[in-house]
Design a protein around this motif. Structure first.
Motif, PDB file in Angstrom:
ATOM      1  N   ALA A  72      -6.801   8.410   0.027  1.00  0.00           N
ATOM      2  CA  ALA A  72      -5.701   7.975  -0.197  1.00  0.00           C
ATOM      3  C   ALA A  72      -5.843   6.977  -1.997  1.00  0.00           C
ATOM      4  CB  ALA A  72      -4.716   7.147   0.924  1.00  0.00           C
ATOM      5  N   ARG A  81      -7.965   6.596   4.412  1.00  0.00           N
ATOM      6  CA  ARG A  81      -7.573   5.550   3.404  1.00  0.00           C
ATOM      7  C   ARG A  81      -8.306   5.141   1.684  1.00  0.00           C
ATOM      8  NH1 ARG A  81      -4.865   0.716   4.007  1.00  0.00           N
ATOM      9  NH2 ARG A  81      -6.351  -0.311   2.945  1.00  0.00           N
ATOM     10  N   LEU A 112      -6.500   3.541  -0.271  1.00  0.00           N
ATOM     11  CA  LEU A 112      -6.380   2.476  -0.299  1.00  0.00           C
ATOM     12  C   LEU A 112      -8.087   2.079  -0.098  1.00  0.00           C
ATOM     13  CD1 LEU A 112      -3.190   3.272   1.796  1.00  0.00           C
ATOM     14  CD2 LEU A 112      -2.758   1.978  -0.703  1.00  0.00           C
ATOM     15  N   PHE A 140       1.375   9.111   2.520  1.00  0.00           N
ATOM     16  CA  PHE A 140       0.962   9.001   3.317  1.00  0.00           C
ATOM     17  C   PHE A 140       1.272   7.678   4.587  1.00  0.00           C
ATOM     18  CE2 PHE A 140      -2.062   5.557   5.524  1.00  0.00           C
ATOM     19  CZ  PHE A 140      -3.456   5.997   5.386  1.00  0.00           C
ATOM     20  N   THR A 165       0.542   4.108  -2.527  1.00  0.00           N
ATOM     21  CA  THR A 165       0.619   5.939  -2.338  1.00  0.00           C
ATOM     22  C   THR A 165       2.261   6.912  -2.838  1.00  0.00           C
ATOM     23  OG1 THR A 165       1.621   5.571  -0.124  1.00  0.00           O
ATOM     24  CG2 THR A 165      -1.112   5.908  -0.589  1.00  0.00           C
ATOM     25  N   GLU A 210       0.857  -0.963  -0.120  1.00  0.00           N
ATOM     26  CA  GLU A 210      -0.350  -0.373  -0.130  1.00  0.00           C
ATOM     27  C   GLU A 210       0.958   1.653  -0.149  1.00  0.00           C
ATOM     28  OE1 GLU A 210      -2.581  -0.307   3.218  1.00  0.00           O
ATOM     29  OE2 GLU A 210      -4.280  -1.632   2.448  1.00  0.00           O
TER      30      GLU A 210
END
Lengths: 270, 632
Positions: free
Chosen positions: B49, B46, B51, B78, A168, A164
């Protein structure tokens, strides 16, 4: 209390000795009884060379295929949810339980002289049974779980956080895998490859059935040893067994290093 | 605006973990999302972002709608709670990662890396591996890594959660100065109130997926609007006082109401008194502030720079204590006070001392927190009622009290234990009690201890009329009857006639439905066709008041026999909650449910909320006794 402990230890050592040391010793003893020159000569026989070449070729192909597809399967099974996932997960262990002879037999049923798929392969001009493709196929089946079972727990322990983070930071899926996930898996990956390779080296039953064991053509190292014994060519049998055993031993020692590194990387994460 | 969240919603298995969150964050602002764990604050981060996918709503970053973009395209930095550093890369490689992805040249990369490591105070540590660093250092690396590509927005998800107190304080200052220096719009998620106050330009308080209030730390602390925010930010004495023409009355004190906190036109109002606004003195004259009364010192604790004192104040007329929680049956009011060392030196006190309590300042909450009373009897349907009522209380941030009755004491205790396990999570103010008396007596005693807004009772259709009559005859709260077939409350049918429930009561229903996230259909049944126009106008204005609570609403006038038409509409529309007004009438043991509510209850298939009109006066004491004698 102490004598009980030592009794237990000596039972274990004796058990391991009978199972592992004794056969190894027997091979070494047998090989050298034939004499070193006889051994070297036996190893240079075209059938022996051909069989070892075939074994190594099968090993390399199988390791390459499982290296890619095993990683893919492990990845999908850990990261994605889908119908039938639990079933696939369970079926993965089938090669552990099923006799390789049965595997060879099913391939004969499929691709043999009166095989179900024989018309199709014939039309395409492919020879599967009694040829290299069938032998690779059989070996792929028996070595299927090793890579996947090795990678899955490592992938799970690795988790998604670093992936993750990479997303980002702008990394694409492939970049994330190449730069972040795979480096974390590398020791488990190598260990999985090693196990697959070791298992492929020793495969006998499935390959014998599907290959037909044609002398000098579809004979792998294990099949050669079996035939040599049958034909009472002891020098050939012993020396080939000694060589194959030595390769396996070296492989086990090397992959043990991978295994330890892999375990360490899991521990660091948890 | 750097960040705009528009009606952002996220559901997991029907449960909204983020519920219609709307928020605007200014350029270069340091915004803190504060809330207990599980309140949905991390999920919001999240979603911003990329995610976690968004169910409904939009996310706009710097004027660009990014709702459907993948994380790579959003241009955010993040920082994760557990750092999430790439463990096989060195610190330098970690920091350079985003630049390497963007194919920035090696020389520029290393310049930027050195500059960032300098910024976070880790210059010279570039060659180390993450595991060779301390937790605090790792989080600094994570921050540097997140800033490397000059993101438009910086998101931090409880970044200091795993670190010890001293390091947290250092990192906080460091982060604040870096954020000021770079002028980057930042959202910081935390459950730590002190951290939030120290960092935030503005902060938003979340609970159960909802963004309750947004403001500067000072605004939210001094003038909270909701009970949750008042008690979550620091400690608070919350009392229920009376609202009159002059202001708020608590006991003998009257405080003028500030315009900023006009309570809804309701006589009962919640007031917040911060412990530091409580004054203690030996005599009433020495208080020099309005006096609450004379109290006994219960306990006294020394907490670093301050001294915390708990006092017990005898019951005051028309005042109920909400926080701190007092034992059931206790009529006294508990008050917490906080004194600084100066005050402590001037007036040394010991437990048992008699002191006068004064109040320097109080604040009235504009939204009185709801209070739900659930009765769990031995009927199987009680379980369903607890689920429905518990969910309602959870979503409405209500206080909830569950009373187990109808059984032997051991059985009641096991039931209470089960209730606690079932409802405990997500209900910050759950109280449980046993009662061995009748339904009416139980409700009467409970509402006497603390007034409640809704009584929830599970019942079968054949008993519904009897139960409703009993509950409506005893006190002034609304009644929710839950049949065994009840599932959830997401689609409500509100049945209005032009007398009851009044618009004020529609507003109550609206507030409740709004917090549950339910939609509503307003209907009114005309018996004569010439009533239609008038009813339609009435429905329009009621619908407008519902929309203010963000309840999706439509309305229609039907013609026919009232009870039959309503029943037909319930079946036709697939509603799972029906709201009706309680017929006007005096409190009496033979309370009449009337020609509408009665027939409706006899066919109870979905929960029915009977709204009690607030202009009904509380029942006189004499009448209450009378009721008890005749029914119990």
């Amino acid at each position: 209390m102490n004598w009980r402990k030592w009794l237990l230890i000596s039972i274990v050592v004796g058990y391991m000795g009978i199972l592992i040391i004794a056969p190894l010793g027997a091979i070494v003893f047998g090989a050298f009884r034939e004499g070193v020159p006889a051994m070297l000569e036996a190893l240079q026989h075209p059938h022996v060379l051909r069989s070892f070449g075939l074994t190594i070729l099968i090993c390399l192909v199988v390791v390459a295929i499982h290296g890619i597809f095993g990683t893919l399967v492990a990845w999908v099974l850990v990261r994605h949810q889908f119908m039938g996932k639990a079933l696939i997960n369970r079926l993965l262990d089938l090669p552990f339980a099923m006799s390789p002879v049965i595997v060879g037999f099913t391939l004969i049923v499929l691709f043999g002289r009166n095989g179900v798929l024989k018309p199709l392969t014939e039309a395409m001009g492919w020879q599967i049974a009694f040829a290299l493709p069938g032998m690779i196929w059989a070996t792929l089946f028996v070595t299927l779980p090793f890579m996947i079972r090795e990678l899955m727990p490592v992938l799970e322990a690795f988790g998604r956080k670093q992936e993750e983070a990479a997303a980002t930071l702008g990394a694409s899926g492939w970049q994330t895998f190449r730069l972040v996930t795979f480096p974390a898996l590398r020791w488990a990956f190598l260990y999985g490859l090693g196990l697959t390779c070791a298992r492929a080296l020793g495969e006998f039953g499935a390959v014998l059935v599907i290959s037909g064991g044609i002398q000098g053509r579809t004979e792998t190292a294990t099949v050669y040893i079996f035939r040599a014994l049958d034909d009472r060519q002891y020098a050939g049998a012993y020396s080939a067994a000694l060589l194959l055993g030595a390769i396996s031993l070296v492989l086990v020692l090397v992959i043990d290093v991978f295994h330890r590194r892999s375990q360490k990387s899991i521990e660091q994460r948890t | 605006m750097s960040i705009v969240l528009d009606q952002l919603t996220k559901r997991y298995e029907q449960h909204a973990v983020v519920n219609k969150v709307a928020l605007q964050i200014h350029d270069a602002e340091f915004f803190v999302l504060l809330g207990p764990s599980g309140s949905g604050k991390s999920t919001i981060l999240r979603m911003i972002a990329g995610l976690a996918p968004v169910d409904t709503g939009r996310i706009v970053l710097h004027g660009r709608d990014v709702t459907d973009l993948n994380p790579q395209a959003r241009d955010v930095g993040f920082v994760f709670q557990n750092y999430a550093l790439f463990e096989h890369m060195t610190v330098a490689e970690n920091v350079e990662f985003a630049l390497r992805i963007r194919k920035v040249e090696r020389k520029q990369r290393s310049e930027r890396r050195d500059q960032l490591l300098e910024l976070v105070g880790l210059a010279g540590l570039g060659k180390r591996l993450p595991r060779q660093l301390s937790g605090g250092q790792q989080q600094r690396v994570a921050l540097a890594r997140a800033l490397a590509h000059n993101p438009a927005v910086l998101l931090l998800d409880e970044p200091f959660g795993a670190l010890d107190a001293k390091i947290r304080t250092d990192l906080r200052r460091n982060l604040r100065s870096i954020q000021r220096e770079l002028g980057i719009t930042t959202i910081f998620v935390t459950h730590d109130q002190e951290e939030a106050f120290e960092l935030a330009d503005r902060l938003g308080v979340m609970n159960m997926g909802r963004l309750l209030e947004v403001g500067t730390p000072n605004e939210l602390y001094q003038r909270p609007q909701t009970e949750f925010v008042a008690t979550f930010l620091g400690s608070a004495n919350v009392l229920l006082g009376q609202c009159n023409d002059v202001g708020v009355q608590v006991g003998s004190m009257t405080f003028p109401l500030q315009t900023s906190s006009t309570a809804e036109q309701h006589p009962a109002v919640q007031v917040v008194i911060r412990p530091e606004d409580v004054v203690l003195a030996k005599t009433e004259a020495a208080l020099r502030s309005p006096s609450l009364g004379q109290a006994t010192v219960e306990t006294q604790t020394f907490v670093g720079a301050f001294e915390r004192i708990r006092l017990r104040l005898p019951a005051l007329p028309d005042v109920h204590s909400i926080a701190p929680v007092r034992p059931f049956g206790e009529h006294a009011i508990l008050i917490d006070a906080l004194r600084n060392p100066d005050e402590a030196r001037n007036l040394p006190i010991h437990s048992g001392d008699q002191l006068w309590i004064g109040v320097r300042r109080l604040h009235a909450l504009s939204q009185r927190g709801l209070n739900v009373l659930m009765i769990s009897d031995s009927q199987p349907v009680a379980e369903t009622a607890l689920n429905i009522g518990g969910n309602l209380a959870r979503l409405a941030h209500a206080r909830a009290t569950v009373v187990a009755r109808d059984g032997n004491e051991a059985g009641l205790r096991t039931r209470i234990q089960a209730v606690r396990e079932q409802l405990g999570a997500g209900l910050p103010h759950l109280q449980t009690r046993l009662s061995t008396t009748s339904l009416i007596e139980t409700v009467r005693r409970e509402t006497e201890h603390e007034p409640c807004d809704i009584v929830v009772l599970g019942t079968e259709a054949r008993n519904a009329e009897r139960d409703a009559t009993q509950l409506l005859s005893v006190a002034q709260q609304h009644v929710l009857l839950v049949p065994p077939t009840a599932k959830a409350c997401s689609k409500a049918l509100i049945c209005l006639s032009d007398g009851e429930p009044s618009k004020e009561d529609v507003a109550f229903a609206g507030r409740l439905l709004g917090s549950v996230g339910a939609s509503a259909t307003l209907i009114s049944v005309a018996t004569q066709t010439n009533d239609i126009d008038r009813l339609e106008r009435f429905l329009q204005s009621s619908a407008a008041s519902l929309r203010r609570h963000e309840v999706v609403t439509d309305s229609k006038v039907l013609v026919g026999n009232i009870a039959q038409t309503i029943n037909a509409e319930i079946k036709r529309g697939g509603y799972d909650l029906v709201i009706v007004g309680a017929p006007l009438g005096a409190y009496s043991s033979n309370y009449d449910l009337g020609s509408v509510v009665g027939p409706l209850l006899s066919q109870l298939s979905v929960p029915v909320l009977i709204i009690r009109s607030s202009y009904l006066q509380p029942m006189p004491e004499r009448l209450a006794l009378n009721v008890l004698e005749t029914v119990a």
